[in-house]
Design an enzyme around this catalytic site. Structure first.
Site, PDB file in Angstrom:
ATOM      1  N   GLY A  58       7.657   3.830   3.601  1.00 17.94           N
ATOM      2  CA  GLY A  58       8.239   5.020   4.191  1.00 17.94           C
ATOM      3  C   GLY A  58       9.509   4.627   4.879  1.00 17.94           C
ATOM      4  N   SER A  59      10.067   5.554   5.640  1.00 19.53           N
ATOM      5  CA  SER A  59      11.328   5.218   6.282  1.00 19.53           C
ATOM      6  C   SER A  59      11.119   4.174   7.374  1.00 19.53           C
ATOM      7  CB  SER A  59      11.984   6.471   6.845  1.00 19.53           C
ATOM      8  OG  SER A  59      11.091   7.110   7.715  1.00 19.53           O
ATOM      9  N   GLY A  96       9.231   1.537   7.025  1.00 18.87           N
ATOM     10  CA  GLY A  96       9.166   0.236   6.381  1.00 18.87           C
ATOM     11  C   GLY A  96       8.048   0.233   5.358  1.00 18.87           C
ATOM     12  N   PHE A  97       7.461  -0.910   5.136  1.00 24.27           N
ATOM     13  CA  PHE A  97       6.427  -1.031   4.126  1.00 24.27           C
ATOM     14  C   PHE A  97       5.071  -1.250   4.776  1.00 24.27           C
ATOM     15  CE2 PHE A  97      10.292  -2.019   2.038  1.00 24.27           C
ATOM     16  CZ  PHE A  97      10.122  -1.592   0.732  1.00 24.27           C
ATOM     17  N   VAL A  98       4.039  -0.865   4.053  1.00 28.28           N
ATOM     18  CA  VAL A  98       2.687  -1.156   4.498  1.00 28.28           C
ATOM     19  C   VAL A  98       2.042  -2.038   3.438  1.00 28.28           C
ATOM     20  CG1 VAL A  98       0.487  -0.208   5.225  1.00 28.28           C
ATOM     21  CG2 VAL A  98       2.568   1.090   5.610  1.00 28.28           C
ATOM     22  N   ASP A 114       2.421  15.060  12.719  1.00 28.30           N
ATOM     23  CA  ASP A 114       2.496  15.032  11.261  1.00 28.30           C
ATOM     24  C   ASP A 114       1.090  15.075  10.669  1.00 28.30           C
ATOM     25  OD1 ASP A 114       3.752  15.023   8.849  1.00 28.30           O
ATOM     26  OD2 ASP A 114       4.093  12.859   8.787  1.00 28.30           O
ATOM     27  N   LYS A 124       1.852  -3.088   8.783  1.00 29.12           N
ATOM     28  CA  LYS A 124       2.995  -2.184   8.708  1.00 29.12           C
ATOM     29  C   LYS A 124       4.208  -2.963   9.189  1.00 29.12           C
ATOM     30  CE  LYS A 124       3.762   2.567  10.304  1.00 29.12           C
ATOM     31  NZ  LYS A 124       3.142   3.606  11.114  1.00 29.12           N
ATOM     32  N   LEU A 135       0.840  -1.194   0.000  1.00 26.25           N
ATOM     33  CA  LEU A 135       0.000   0.000   0.000  1.00 26.25           C
ATOM     34  C   LEU A 135       0.871   1.238   0.000  1.00 26.25           C
ATOM     35  CD1 LEU A 135      -2.594  -0.978   2.723  1.00 26.25           C
ATOM     36  CD2 LEU A 135      -3.044  -0.687   0.298  1.00 26.25           C
ATOM     37  N   GLY A 136       2.059   1.106   0.555  1.00 28.16           N
ATOM     38  CA  GLY A 136       2.929   2.264   0.629  1.00 28.16           C
ATOM     39  C   GLY A 136       4.202   1.912   1.335  1.00 28.16           C
TER      40      GLY A 136
END
Ligand SMILES: *[C@@H]1O[C@H](CO)[C@@H](O)[C@H](O)[C@H]1NC(C)=O
Ligand SMILES: *[C@@H]1O[C@H](CO)[C@@H](O)[C@H](O)[C@H]1NC(C)=O
Ligand SMILES: *[C@@H]1O[C@H](CO)[C@@H](O)[C@H](O)[C@H]1NC(C)=O
Ligand SMILES: *[C@@H]1O[C@H](CO)[C@@H](O)[C@H](O)[C@H]1NC(C)=O
Ligand SMILES: *[C@@H]1O[C@H](CO)[C@@H](O)[C@H](O)[C@H]1NC(C)=O
Ligand SMILES: *[C@@H]1O[C@H](CO)[C@@H](O)[C@H](O)[C@H]1NC(C)=O
Ligand SMILES: *[C@@H]1O[C@H](CO)[C@@H](O)[C@H](O)[C@H]1NC(C)=O
Ligand SMILES: *[C@@H]1O[C@H](CO)[C@@H](O)[C@H](O)[C@H]1NC(C)=O
Ligand SMILES: *[C@@H]1O[C@H](CO)[C@@H](O)[C@H](O)[C@H]1NC(C)=O
Ligand SMILES: *[C@@H]1O[C@H](CO)[C@@H](O)[C@H](O)[C@H]1NC(C)=O
Ligand SMILES: *[C@@H]1O[C@H](CO)[C@@H](O)[C@H](O)[C@H]1NC(C)=O
Length: 763
Positions: free
Chosen positions: A516-517, A519-521, A632, A535, A513-514
């Site tokens: 980031g720093s 890890g992965f989702v 955030d 996640k 799904l996405g």
């Protein structure tokens, strides 16, 4: 035993290292047998050099820890290296350097002819039905020596047996001193100490390796072909039967090779990415990670990923799933060898696995695993720290680029000095946003100056700035190879790694799904049909945060539960992995609906979403103990569930040294105000198409001049009475006041928005 004396002399000349060499017919920490009963085996990262094997349709057919499911092999002894043949595998024993071969459907009994059983070997290579090995003690040195070969043939009653070989005996070859060896179908080839490659065996002529004088640091052979990495240039050269010579990619430098039936794969020197050539469907090669070692069976290649030492397998022809479903365990990144490592290599540091009892992945503590350092980073990443003796070069996502040293390589434009201050803050915030629950294209969607207090955070800290706290000096007590002690009081479910792996198709890219720093989702479907988002922490996150800290965060997350929050459903702490299981949000992010072409939202829905998001934040600020500051807030962290209800995602946790709690909460209010302006105007928070590009600078003067109607999004049908929208603009104006004390609290904002929603719109 001339190799013992000559080894002293030649150890200085030997540039060859067997590390990371793997593939069909050559040796490595992972290898595959091929043919009908093909299977893979790899050396695990437990520090015992145990061998774990898996076959088609079985995630694990031998596992040292669980003798119950080792239906195939009762016990494979600890191995230094592995090499696969047709229906069998061979290795060199970790303790004695002696050879050991076993069949895929045998009980794990040793197939090596007794005459060779007690000889020490430095290299071993299994081919279709023969094995060749170079004499020498594996650990004393990367020795060179003469070669012995034996055959492994069918015994006529569904099993294999070994015989001494005459067809692989060649008087000329028996007098040569080899530095390495590989085996294919009816042939073996080896690098000769004096330079050059020699092949022998009944089929060696058809491979076409004649008069080759170049030196190769790595060789790999397919059924009827051979490829090697040139010592000097790092480039690949291949030979093969005339209709099947694989054409390697030009110019690219490689550090490792593996060979399947009709294809080769290699690990690039620069970013450790995998490349394959030959008869191959290129779209199957994973792009998301570098690899430390790879091996191929006929049509499947499996690699040990460099960022987490977990396996990824891909299928040569495939469009869909590979026929192999590898076990989710941590595997050795390379071969154990007596140091020191060569220049441009680093020694793997076991402490990054966060296993308190694990100081070395090798059975002998004096041994090291040396691996080649990456020489560059992939596009979208910049070199954060260079190769050292004990660590590979570290590449960091460009979203974390903070200064001029990386701006060029990241393709970020240089800005005039006066804009630099702004940009710096923006970059910091984008950096943090990269750990977003759902990856949003790192776009200029955030306004430059929202949180001024965060600019001194270092890059390393930002690895985890969105998940929490600074390093605590507590000892990591949990053994992460075991499921952790439950830290969630009743609320969250403890998932098994195997369960989550199945639910995400083995953490495959198409389930992503996405990223980031953090890890992965991944999107996952549990056996009961529930859709969830998983996640998964990457190695960097695991390296930079300790398990105790993670458990404390988990404890807080477990107690957060609200209808406007993306709630935690469960977690998994197993085998060094950290996974959080969240509710799945089928309608994606508010950001994508406002800015990225997803279905536009009507005004009633927009008002409701604003109100619900405010309630979610109010809950975090007011009702959670201790309070949680989001840190955030932005439209990409406002997700929409199946009922189009707003849910807040990806909040950071309050750190104990956060003194300015109120100030931090007011930063959340400010950022929420930016979200309100985006909802109202439909434009992005930062957009160069507008003057000024920042949404606050653009909207505020208009609202203050009583021209709020000018900012209202005209792409959506306006209600007959725009009064509620003007009220929304007034609220936004208050929340983005420069002076934090003039901003309302989230509770007040939520109450106002509730009133607007209650009054309703008239269309
Ligand atoms: C693996 O499973 C597939 C279908 O699930 C089946 O067609 C195939 O024969 C199986 N292979 C083995 C080796 O059991
Ligand atoms: C080496 O390991 C094998 C298998 O683990 C064991 O049977 C053998 O006794 C060991 N040899 C020595 C010399 O330790
Ligand atoms: C079958 O295999 C076993 C070894 O696994 C061997 O001892 C036996 O002689 C074989 N039988 C025949 C008929 O080949
Ligand atoms: C075992 O492997 C051999 C050789 O690969 C094969 O001929 C035989 O059919 C296999 N036996 C079983 C029971 O799978
Ligand atoms: C290899 O070299 C030898 C002698 O230099 C020559 O006679 C032979 O033709 C060469 N073979 C090939 C295939 O080039
Ligand atoms: C391949 O090589 C063999 C001899 O090495 C030759 O007889 C055959 O014609 C060649 N085939 C092609 C397609 O070039
Ligand atoms: C994969 O493709 C090769 C030819 O490219 C073919 O020979 C082989 O049978 C295919 N294998 C499978 C499992 O589809
Ligand atoms: C290669 O794989 C992709 C998906 O991974 C698939 O869409 C495509 O059709 C495959 N191509 C061939 C030639 O098999
Ligand atoms: C491995 O890393 C740990 C922690 O980062 C460090 O203390 C240790 O010195 C390192 N070991 C080696 C051999 O560099
Ligand atoms: C490093 O990688 C980047 C991006 O992939 C590329 O643009 C650059 O040219 C590479 N640099 C070197 C020295 O290879
Ligand atoms: C850029 O930032 C990195 C880490 O944030 C730092 O190590 C490096 O020294 C900086 N370079 C310059 C030129 O400021």
């Amino acid at each position: 035993m001339h190799f013992l004396t000559s080894s002293l002399l030649f150890s200085l000349l030997l540039l060859l290292s067997p590390s990371a060499v793997s593939g069909f017919g050559s040796m490595g920490p992972i290898s595959a047998s091929f043919g009908l009963n093909s299977f893979f085996c790899a050396i695990d990262a437990s520090g015992k050099q145990d061998v774990v094997c898996w076959a088609k349709n079985t995630s694990s057919i031998s596992s040292p820890s669980s003798s119950s499911n080792s239906a195939y092999f009762s016990s494979i002894p600890a191995m230094a290296v592995l090499s696969g043949g047709d229906g069998f595998l061979c290795g060199i024993l970790a303790n004695t350097s002696q050879p050991f071969c076993w069949a895929s459907n045998g009980s794990g009994t040793d197939l090596v002819p007794s005459v060779f059983k007690s000889i020490a070997y430095s290299h071993i290579a299994a081919g279709k039905n023969h094995v060749c090995a170079v004499r020498g003690s594996y650990y004393s040195d990367h020795d060179s020596g003469t070669v012995d070969c034996w055959e492994i043939v069918s015994s006529g009653n569904n099993s294999l047996k070994s015989v001494q070989s005459s067809v692989f005996y060649d008087e000329y070859v028996s007098n040569l001193v080899f530095e390495n060896v590989v085996s294919g179908e009816g042939f073996s080839c080896g690098g000769v100490r004096e330079g050059g490659v020699v092949c022998w065996g009944p089929e060696s002529g058809s491979v076409g390796v004649f008069n080759v004088t170049d030196s190769f640091k790595v060789l790999a052979s397919g059924r009827g072909s051979l490829c090697g990495i040139l010592e000097v240039s790092g480039e690949v050269r291949c030979w093969g039967k005339n209709d099947s010579i694989p054409i390697p990619p030009a110019v690219i430098r490689f550090v490792s090779l593996s060979a399947g039936a009709n294809h080769f794969c290699g690990i690039r020197e620069d970013n450790h990415g995998a490349e394959c050539w030959g008869r191959y469907n290129f779209s199957s090669v994973p792009k998301s990670s570098g690899f430390v070692a790879i091996a191929s069976s006929d049509f499947t290649t499996c690699g040990i990923r460099e960022n987490d030492l977990v396996l990824d397998c891909w299928f040569a022809n495939a469009s869909s799933r590979p026929d192999y479903d590898p076990p989710l365990e941590l595997f050795s990144p390379g071969l154990c060898s007596p140091g020191p490592c060569r220049v441009d290599e680093f020694a793997f540091n076991a402490s990054i696995l966060n296993e308190p009892d694990l100081t070395s992945l090798c059975v002998r503590k004096d041994l090291k695993i040396c691996s080649p350092c990456g020489s560059n980073c992939s596009a979208g990443f910049f070199l954060y720290s260079p190769c050292t003796e004990n660590a590979d070069r570290v590449c960091m996502a460009c979203s974390l680029c903070q200064n001029s040293s990386c701006r060029e390589v990241c393709g970020l434009k240089s800005y005039p000095e006066k804009h630099w201050h702004k940009l710096r803050k923006l970059v910091i915030l984008i950096g943090c946003s990269a750990s977003g629950f759902i990856l949003i294209i790192i776009s200029w969607c955030i306004l430059p100056h929202f949180i001024t207090t965060r600019k001194e955070e270092g890059t390393i800290k930002q690895f985890k700035s969105c998940i929490g706290k600074p390093e605590l000096d507590t000892d990591a007590t949990a053994d992460s190879f075991l499921p952790s002690v439950a830290t969630c009081p009743g609320m969250a479910q403890v998932f098994r790694l195997s369960e989550l792996k199945d639910a995400t198709n083995g953490f495959k890219e198409f389930n992503e799904l996405g990223r980031g720093s953090y890890g992965f989702v991944y999107k996952a479907v549990l056996p009961d049909g529930r859709q969830v988002a998983v996640k998964r922490a990457n190695a960097a996150t695991i390296i930079h945060g300790n398990i105790r800290e993670f458990e404390m965060e988990l404890e807080i997350l477990c107690n957060i539960r609200h209808s406007n929050i993306v709630n935690l459903l469960g977690y998994c702490l197993e085998m060094g992995e950290r996974l959080l299981v969240y509710e799945y949000m089928p309608h994606g992010t508010l950001h994508d609906h406002l800015h990225s072409g997803l279905s536009p939202l009507n005004w009633s829905l927009r008002l409701k979403i604003a109100m619900q998001a405010a309630k979610g934040l109010e809950y975090l600020h007011k009702e959670v103990i201790p309070p949680v500051v989001h840190r955030d807030v932005k439209t990409s962290n406002i997700l929409l569930d199946s009922d189009w209800r707003a849910r807040i995602a990806d909040f950071g946790l309050l750190t104990s040294n956060d003194k300015d709690l109120i100030g931090d909460m007011k930063s959340d209010v400010y950022n929420f105000g930016i979200g309100l302006l985006e909802i109202l105007s439909g434009r992005k928070a930062f957009d160069r198409e507008y003057t000024p590009p920042g949404i606050v600078e653009w909207a505020l003067p208009l609202i203050k001049q009583g021209k709020a109607a000018a900012i209202i999004d005209r792409n959506v049908v306006l209600p007959r009475n725009v009064e509620p929208l003007l009220k929304l603009a007034d609220i936004a104006e208050l929340t983005v006041r420069e002076n934090p004390s003039e901003r309302p609290t989230m509770s007040v904002v939520a109450t106002w928005l509730e009133q607007i929603v209650k009054d309703g719109l008239i269309f």
